[in-house]
Write a protein that holds these residues in place. Sequence first.
Motif, PDB file in Angstrom:
ATOM      1  N   PRO A 196      37.148  31.487  15.645  1.00 57.53           N
ATOM      2  CA  PRO A 196      36.512  32.785  15.366  1.00 57.53           C
ATOM      3  C   PRO A 196      35.179  32.956  16.077  1.00 57.53           C
ATOM      4  O   PRO A 196      34.696  34.086  16.214  1.00 57.53           O
ATOM      5  CB  PRO A 196      36.343  32.779  13.846  1.00 57.53           C
ATOM      6  N   THR A 197      34.568  31.868  16.535  1.00 62.10           N
ATOM      7  CA  THR A 197      33.279  31.970  17.230  1.00 62.10           C
ATOM      8  C   THR A 197      33.442  32.155  18.731  1.00 62.10           C
ATOM      9  O   THR A 197      32.455  32.357  19.436  1.00 62.10           O
ATOM     10  CB  THR A 197      32.445  30.699  16.972  1.00 62.10           C
ATOM     11  N   PHE A 198      34.685  32.079  19.221  1.00 64.88           N
ATOM     12  CA  PHE A 198      34.905  32.205  20.661  1.00 64.88           C
ATOM     13  C   PHE A 198      34.713  33.646  21.109  1.00 64.88           C
ATOM     14  O   PHE A 198      35.155  34.589  20.445  1.00 64.88           O
ATOM     15  CB  PHE A 198      36.324  31.742  21.021  1.00 64.88           C
ATOM     16  N   HIS A 199      34.070  33.833  22.239  1.00 62.11           N
ATOM     17  CA  HIS A 199      33.980  35.159  22.831  1.00 62.11           C
ATOM     18  C   HIS A 199      33.863  35.021  24.338  1.00 62.11           C
ATOM     19  O   HIS A 199      33.301  34.055  24.848  1.00 62.11           O
ATOM     20  CB  HIS A 199      32.777  35.923  22.272  1.00 62.11           C
ATOM     21  N   MET A 200      34.424  35.985  25.023  1.00 63.67           N
ATOM     22  CA  MET A 200      34.319  36.012  26.478  1.00 63.67           C
ATOM     23  C   MET A 200      33.039  36.738  26.889  1.00 63.67           C
ATOM     24  O   MET A 200      32.523  37.588  26.159  1.00 63.67           O
ATOM     25  CB  MET A 200      35.523  36.719  27.101  1.00 63.67           C
ATOM     26  N   THR A 201      32.571  36.386  28.085  1.00 60.87           N
ATOM     27  CA  THR A 201      31.428  37.077  28.674  1.00 60.87           C
ATOM     28  C   THR A 201      31.838  37.583  30.050  1.00 60.87           C
ATOM     29  O   THR A 201      32.947  37.314  30.534  1.00 60.87           O
ATOM     30  CB  THR A 201      30.235  36.119  28.812  1.00 60.87           C
ATOM     31  N   SER A 202      30.937  38.306  30.675  1.00 65.87           N
ATOM     32  CA  SER A 202      31.225  38.785  32.026  1.00 65.87           C
ATOM     33  C   SER A 202      31.283  37.636  33.022  1.00 65.87           C
ATOM     34  O   SER A 202      31.702  37.830  34.170  1.00 65.87           O
ATOM     35  CB  SER A 202      30.170  39.795  32.467  1.00 65.87           C
ATOM     36  N   SER A 203      30.890  36.441  32.604  1.00 64.64           N
ATOM     37  CA  SER A 203      30.935  35.255  33.474  1.00 64.64           C
ATOM     38  C   SER A 203      32.108  34.338  33.163  1.00 64.64           C
ATOM     39  O   SER A 203      32.236  33.264  33.759  1.00 64.64           O
ATOM     40  CB  SER A 203      29.630  34.457  33.341  1.00 64.64           C
ATOM     41  N   SER A 204      32.974  34.722  32.227  1.00 63.94           N
ATOM     42  CA  SER A 204      34.167  33.924  31.926  1.00 63.94           C
ATOM     43  C   SER A 204      35.153  34.046  33.084  1.00 63.94           C
ATOM     44  O   SER A 204      35.356  35.136  33.636  1.00 63.94           O
ATOM     45  CB  SER A 204      34.809  34.408  30.630  1.00 63.94           C
ATOM     46  N   ASP A 205      35.763  32.937  33.444  1.00 63.01           N
ATOM     47  CA  ASP A 205      36.678  32.913  34.587  1.00 63.01           C
ATOM     48  C   ASP A 205      38.030  32.354  34.167  1.00 63.01           C
ATOM     49  O   ASP A 205      38.335  31.176  34.382  1.00 63.01           O
ATOM     50  CB  ASP A 205      36.099  32.065  35.727  1.00 63.01           C
ATOM     51  N   TYR A 206      38.847  33.191  33.551  1.00 63.57           N
ATOM     52  CA  TYR A 206      40.220  32.837  33.214  1.00 63.57           C
ATOM     53  C   TYR A 206      41.150  33.712  34.060  1.00 63.57           C
ATOM     54  O   TYR A 206      40.934  34.931  34.168  1.00 63.57           O
ATOM     55  CB  TYR A 206      40.518  33.087  31.737  1.00 63.57           C
ATOM     56  N   ALA A 207      42.184  33.120  34.625  1.00 63.64           N
ATOM     57  CA  ALA A 207      43.132  33.908  35.423  1.00 63.64           C
ATOM     58  C   ALA A 207      44.403  33.100  35.652  1.00 63.64           C
ATOM     59  O   ALA A 207      44.347  31.869  35.793  1.00 63.64           O
ATOM     60  CB  ALA A 207      42.526  34.297  36.770  1.00 63.64           C
ATOM     61  N   PRO A 208      45.561  33.766  35.687  1.00 65.89           N
ATOM     62  CA  PRO A 208      46.771  33.042  36.110  1.00 65.89           C
ATOM     63  C   PRO A 208      46.600  32.437  37.496  1.00 65.89           C
ATOM     64  O   PRO A 208      46.943  31.269  37.716  1.00 65.89           O
ATOM     65  CB  PRO A 208      47.836  34.137  36.083  1.00 65.89           C
ATOM     66  N   VAL A 209      46.061  33.210  38.449  1.00 63.25           N
ATOM     67  CA  VAL A 209      45.789  32.698  39.795  1.00 63.25           C
ATOM     68  C   VAL A 209      44.404  33.162  40.218  1.00 63.25           C
ATOM     69  O   VAL A 209      44.099  34.359  40.168  1.00 63.25           O
ATOM     70  CB  VAL A 209      46.825  33.188  40.819  1.00 63.25           C
ATOM     71  N   MET A 210      43.560  32.213  40.630  1.00 60.25           N
ATOM     72  CA  MET A 210      42.246  32.550  41.175  1.00 60.25           C
ATOM     73  C   MET A 210      42.128  31.975  42.578  1.00 60.25           C
ATOM     74  O   MET A 210      42.512  30.830  42.832  1.00 60.25           O
ATOM     75  CB  MET A 210      41.107  32.021  40.304  1.00 60.25           C
ATOM     76  N   ILE A 211      41.573  32.799  43.486  1.00 59.82           N
ATOM     77  CA  ILE A 211      41.362  32.392  44.869  1.00 59.82           C
ATOM     78  C   ILE A 211      39.877  32.565  45.161  1.00 59.82           C
ATOM     79  O   ILE A 211      39.334  33.670  45.035  1.00 59.82           O
ATOM     80  CB  ILE A 211      42.199  33.251  45.833  1.00 59.82           C
ATOM     81  N   THR A 212      39.206  31.495  45.548  1.00 61.33           N
ATOM     82  CA  THR A 212      37.770  31.577  45.767  1.00 61.33           C
ATOM     83  C   THR A 212      37.360  30.588  46.858  1.00 61.33           C
ATOM     84  O   THR A 212      38.207  29.910  47.465  1.00 61.33           O
ATOM     85  CB  THR A 212      37.016  31.309  44.458  1.00 61.33           C
TER      86      THR A 212
END
Length: 597
Positions: A196-212
């Motif tokens: 219940p304390t978990f929250h995303m921010t604008s800096s969270s990086d979750y994705a099925p596929v990320m390319i960087t």
Amino acid sequence: MRFFYLLLSCCFIFKQQAAVSSNDITENGFLYQADNSGQLTWTIYTSSPWPIPTGKNWKFEYDIAGTNQIDAFEVLIGQIANNFIYFEIGGVRTKPLFIADNGSLHIESNFIHDIILDDCSLIELNGPTLSGSASIAEVELNFCYFERITLRNSPDFHPCCVVIVRVPDIGNYSSYSISFFSCIFVNIQAGNTDDPTFHMTSSSDYAPVMITYSEYPAVQTSQCNCNIRFEETRFISTHGSHTGAIDIRGEIGSVIIYRTTFSKTIAEDGVIYTPDAVYGNCVYASGSDDVMRMTSEFIYLCRSDSDAPKIAVQSSLDFGAFDNLIPDYKSTLVVSEMGSDSIGTGSELNPLRTINTAVTVSNPKKASFVEKIADQNEYPITVIIKAGLYIEHRIKVFSERMTLKGEGVDITRLRNDISDSFNPSVLLSIEPDNVGCKLDIIDLTFEQVFAGPSVKDSLFITQYGEVNLQRCSFKQVNPSNKHESSFIQINNKDAVLNNVIFTDGNFNSETTAIEIVPGGGLKLDSCNFTDIIGSAVIRAVLSDTFTDLILRDCKFQNCQSNPSSQPNIPSGSTIVISSSYSSNFLNQKIQSFLKSP
């Protein structure tokens, strides 16, 4: 690829594992392996490091007393990890399952499911690290199936993904390419919903596929030139932070998204309204060149039923400005010899050129995967095929409700493309995850082209669901060659042929026009067989409950059946029926009823 289909068809019985709390995190457990044919017999794998997983089923059971530590499978340069299943029970993975630090990895025909990730990605591609510009690096992910992967916990700016690509500076390679071909991402969750304390921010990086780029999240200083291609890849009910599918960060080279579909993909930043977050439910891009890559040169023949905005560009304040690159699905698509796959939309006035493209961009939604009850409604699709000859690569049916309709026998004609490097003898098949498919085929002629003496896959393979052919015909283009592949292979119980004509078929002494394999059943009504030579015209192995072979008002004219030289192959009659039942025969007799017209 037939083996892969059989492999997948027997592995959907696994249930999603129960939620795992942070107290259950341990790196210890037991790694089990089992042969992927016949009844599974699990044995503990005791060697180290973990091997190449090819050809086996694997599972890791977390246990603090376990003799194994979680590790990555080792795939060396030149090796292919293929035809395997992997899943986990009772814990959280904190290390990647596959790591490629040299820019080389080849994974093919696998099913990876039920894994919870903490502060890591499942597959980590770090690119070439050797100095100098002579290195040629290549990564291929072909026919990979990822289901029920949870991207649970990760600090800000720490990517947690199914696949993460970190592209290094161009000084490390002369060419670097990554290919996602016919991959499936299904039920990918993002965030720790049990906390219940978990929250995303604008800096969270979750994705099925990320390319960087390699130094992310620091400011990019490297110059990258990687060629990345998504082709015939599907994202179904997948979640991430900034996007529910493909996340592109920085200037990394060329990313082409071709004939890729997105069904109910969700960017969590849009669901929970994360402050200052830019999000797109299908694609998110950031970097100095993010707007430039939002053109039909890089994204084409893609479709989606995800909510807007489908595409987000960090530097653009106009959410959804590029959504036209991924239009909505259509319920009716038109194919014509005069159409175009590059600029066609599938309408009557602007048709597509190939059936393959029309089927590929159809809605792949699976009712068992989508999360909202409102999204579980059937979505029937009709592909209208105008008169003409269509030479096609393997047409793979993803959609659950589809009708292929031509303009008449010998008017609309389909042929297998023998230049297809994967399946030159196969024209049409139902994909292995489409178990609830209902496929109707009307007013078409199927023409079988000889693909070679060692090619055995059938022209039409009905693996799953319900298949109904009406007013169709099958014939061979070059009947002087003895074909080793049947017209039709029946694997499903619910196949019906009504007013179908089979003619000019020349098969060898081991091959039949129609092959009904164990588990399959077929009903033929008013079908005609003329000038068929082979082991038999119809061969059926009835081995399952409620599998029948029913013929009504069928005619066989000038058909020749030759005994096989192989003693274990039933042959020598027009219709050959056998049974593989091994239990009490008295309760499982095969009853034959012959009814003349």
